[in-house]
Design an enzyme around this catalytic site. Structure first.
Site, PDB file in Angstrom:
ATOM      1  N   GLU A  46      -1.058  -4.208  -4.534  1.00  0.00           N
ATOM      2  CA  GLU A  46       0.026  -3.771  -5.162  1.00  0.00           C
ATOM      3  C   GLU A  46       0.247  -4.425  -6.497  1.00  0.00           C
ATOM      4  O   GLU A  46       0.470  -5.699  -6.364  1.00  0.00           O
ATOM      5  CB  GLU A  46       1.336  -3.594  -4.117  1.00  0.00           C
ATOM      6  CG  GLU A  46       2.611  -3.136  -4.696  1.00  0.00           C
ATOM      7  CD  GLU A  46       3.593  -3.204  -3.896  1.00  0.00           C
ATOM      8  OE1 GLU A  46       4.517  -2.276  -3.791  1.00  0.00           O
ATOM      9  OE2 GLU A  46       3.758  -4.172  -3.224  1.00  0.00           O
ATOM     10  N   LYS A 121       4.186   5.624  -3.012  1.00  0.00           N
ATOM     11  CA  LYS A 121       4.989   4.959  -1.803  1.00  0.00           C
ATOM     12  C   LYS A 121       6.360   5.565  -1.351  1.00  0.00           C
ATOM     13  O   LYS A 121       7.034   6.109  -2.229  1.00  0.00           O
ATOM     14  CB  LYS A 121       5.425   3.554  -2.303  1.00  0.00           C
ATOM     15  CG  LYS A 121       5.876   2.730  -1.307  1.00  0.00           C
ATOM     16  CD  LYS A 121       6.226   1.289  -2.098  1.00  0.00           C
ATOM     17  CE  LYS A 121       6.877   0.140  -1.026  1.00  0.00           C
ATOM     18  NZ  LYS A 121       7.119  -1.125  -2.049  1.00  0.00           N
ATOM     19  N   CYS A 163       2.474  -1.532   0.828  1.00  0.00           N
ATOM     20  CA  CYS A 163       3.268  -2.860   1.076  1.00  0.00           C
ATOM     21  C   CYS A 163       4.511  -2.558   2.223  1.00  0.00           C
ATOM     22  O   CYS A 163       4.068  -2.713   3.316  1.00  0.00           O
ATOM     23  CB  CYS A 163       4.018  -3.141  -0.205  1.00  0.00           C
ATOM     24  SG  CYS A 163       4.832  -5.052   0.080  1.00  0.00           S
TER      25      CYS A 163
END
Length: 396
Positions: A46, A121, A163
């Site tokens: 990321e 995300k 993440c």
């Protein structure tokens, strides 16, 4: 795609800064090294493009998918003849001009440089850590609208995440149910959360999904206000860490052994032991298409579009919805257009009111025959309900 039973992946660990050119030099060198060592797919973390000083700088440095940065990586994939997982690209999407907000986008490129998949995300990182950073990703980033099906790659079927998604097993189970053999979590974990949770969360996702888990990580000091934990790793379907970086930029390589994966799943067939009659079907294909949770359990033909009164659209109904029993021990609810009763616990006599399209605790949207209860805390965030429902909530 023909996939060999064993293939090599490389996981890059870098220290991104606001200097995009410096980041490119660091990342491209690691990709070339990985390709030279036989990797078929290289994972970058990321923020591989940059990590800014704050929201203003991040917004100013962000680019569209057809911009200069992605173009360079597409050329790099072609030159090196490798697939690239580019996790956490700061994307100016098609709504940039109207929203002024970006997406945290996980890009997958094939070895010809073609854009194969772009996952945005879905869980945004908003925290105030005692003695640590205060981060508000939702202040400048849009949440992604959907979970994407796993992608066939030269190393296996790859499920994409980013993440903070790591903390939500529902997403991993959804990818596993759709055929994932590998789960990718490109990350930039903080030092406090990384030291406490990084490895245990990654190993847990590997164990419960019986998948390889690949996690490329940022490491070290990006600027005066941001430090990342590092410790990029690969965990196998048994939960064993088979490759790991520690601190500082570098690479680790691991073999993805799909025969071993199948053996683990055969010897410990947990997916076949799930009690869907008790807690629904977490990760069933299709829930990301569901615009409103009341539409998730109709008594209807599997995989046919259904539209219920009070909803906002149609969905493909997963086969697990047929497991809603046709019995009524706990205040049955007759859904409009349905053919039978759904088990509803006494705490929440009206399932359609449990997860309305609302962010407050006041009942809104669809109204059923009963008065509305106070909404449970499991349903404050409509985007996640659209993706995989309210796993473990009373009354699935």
């Amino acid at each position: 795609m023909s996939v060999p039973p064993r293939a090599t992946v490389a996981v890059a660990q870098v220290t991104s800064t606001p200097d995009k050119e410096q980041n490119w030099c660091q990342c491209s060198a690691l990709v070339r090294e990985a390709a030279g060592r036989g990797a078929r797919l290289v994972f970058l973390p990321e923020g591989f493009d940059f990590i800014g000083h704050g929201p203003e700088q991040s917004l100013s440095l962000a680019e569209p998918l057809d911009g200069h940065t992605v173009g360079r990586y597409r050329q790099l994939a072609r030159e090196c003849d490798v697939w690239l997982s580019l996790g956490g690209f700061h994307e100016r999407g098609s709504d940039w001009d109207t929203t002024g907000r970006i997406y945290n986008c996980h890009i997958l490129l094939d070895s010809s440089g073609s854009l194969v998949s772009t996952y945005r995300k879905t869980h945004l990182f908003d925290v105030d850590l005692p003695g640590g950073p205060s981060l508000r990703e939702s202040g400048f980033t849009n949440p992604g609208p959907a979970i994407l099906p796993p992608v066939d790659t030269p190393v296996g079927k790859l499920g994409l995440a980013v993440c903070y998604d790591l903390r939500f097993p529902e997403l991993a189970l959804a990818l596993r149910a759709q055929g994932a053999q590998i789960l990718a979590y490109p990350s930039a974990f903080t030092v406090p959360t990384g030291a406490a949770h990084w490895e245990v969360l990654l190993r847990a996702r590997a164990i419960e999904c019986q998948c390889y888990v690949v996690a490329a990580a940022q490491t070290g000091r990006h600027h005066e206000a941001r430090v990342s934990f590092g410790h990029s790793l690969v965990a196998d379907p048994w939960g064993t860490v088979v490759a790991q970086c520690h601190e500082g930029p570098g690479l680790c390589l691991a073999d993805i052994d799909l025969e071993y994966l199948q053996r683990v799943r055969r010897d410990l067939p947990v997916q076949g032991h799930r009690r869907r009659d008790l807690y629904g079907c977490p990760g069933a294909p299709g829930p990301q298409m569901c615009p409103n949770l009341p539409q998730m359990c109709p008594k209807s033909t599997p995989n046919q579009p259904v539209r219920l009164p009070g909803g906002t659209g149609a969905l493909n109904v997963p086969k697990c919805t047929q497991m809603c029993p046709k019995c009524a021990p706990n205040q049955p609810l007759q859904l409009p257009g349905g053919t039978g009763a759904l088990n509803v616990p006494k705490m929440y006599p009206n399932v359609p009111q449990m997860c309305p399209k609302s962010t407050s605790t006041a009942a809104r949207g669809h109204r059923g025959p009963e008065s509305a209860p106070n909404l449970p805390k499991c349903a404050p965030n409509p985007p996640q309900i659209k993706l995989y429902g309210c796993l473990g909530a009373p009354g699935p």
